[in-house]
Write a protein that holds these residues in place. Structure first.
Motif, PDB file in Angstrom:
ATOM      1  N   GLN A   2       8.339  44.876  47.309  1.00 14.28           N
ATOM      2  CA  GLN A   2       9.573  45.107  46.730  1.00 14.28           C
ATOM      3  C   GLN A   2      10.149  44.070  46.342  1.00 14.28           C
ATOM      4  O   GLN A   2      10.146  42.934  46.529  1.00 14.28           O
ATOM      5  N   THR A   4      13.500  42.692  43.264  1.00 10.26           N
ATOM      6  CA  THR A   4      15.022  42.718  42.945  1.00 10.26           C
ATOM      7  C   THR A   4      14.949  42.266  41.559  1.00 10.26           C
ATOM      8  O   THR A   4      14.431  41.070  41.260  1.00 10.26           O
ATOM      9  N   THR A  63      10.437  40.165  47.492  1.00  8.86           N
ATOM     10  CA  THR A  63      10.530  39.965  48.816  1.00  8.86           C
ATOM     11  C   THR A  63       9.692  39.505  49.585  1.00  8.86           C
ATOM     12  O   THR A  63       8.314  39.939  49.287  1.00  8.86           O
ATOM     13  N   ASP A  67      11.591  36.750  53.876  1.00 13.74           N
ATOM     14  CA  ASP A  67      12.910  37.452  53.701  1.00 13.74           C
ATOM     15  C   ASP A  67      12.936  38.584  54.769  1.00 13.74           C
ATOM     16  O   ASP A  67      14.108  39.078  55.266  1.00 13.74           O
ATOM     17  N   VAL A  68      11.858  39.530  54.938  1.00 10.93           N
ATOM     18  CA  VAL A  68      11.943  40.572  55.810  1.00 10.93           C
ATOM     19  C   VAL A  68      12.185  40.091  57.267  1.00 10.93           C
ATOM     20  O   VAL A  68      12.865  40.545  57.907  1.00 10.93           O
TER      21      VAL A  68
END
Length: 86
Positions: A2, A4, A63, A67-68
């Motif tokens: 992912q 951003t 990501t 972060d996860v």
């Protein structure tokens, strides 16, 4: 993974003018979350070049596993005591 994409909406431009719908927006701050960053960046930058618009604050962030992990542990810490995660 992912990605951003963030930027500031140019003056006089409406959210509906963008070639890609924002995932989140707060006034002129735009955020698009995607797994197809090359296509989305091409659409956004191509649109901006065609209109001669500057994309101030353009930022692309991938990501990470960290972060996860942080998101998951934060989510678990916000669970009421005794609650379980599905």
């Amino acid at each position: 993974g992912q990605v951003t994409i963030r930027f500031t909406l140019p003056a006089g431009v409406a959210h509906s003018d963008l070639p890609v719908a924002p995932t989140r927006s707060n006034g002129t701050s735009i955020e698009i979350i995607t797994t197809d960053e090359i296509t989305v960046l091409n659409q956004i930058t191509g649109w901006a070049l065609q209109r001669k618009e500057a994309l101030m604050g353009l930022d692309v962030t991938r990501t990470t596993l960290e972060d996860v992990y942080i998101a998951l542990t934060h989510e678990e810490s916000n669970q009421p005591e005794g609650a379980t995660r599905d």
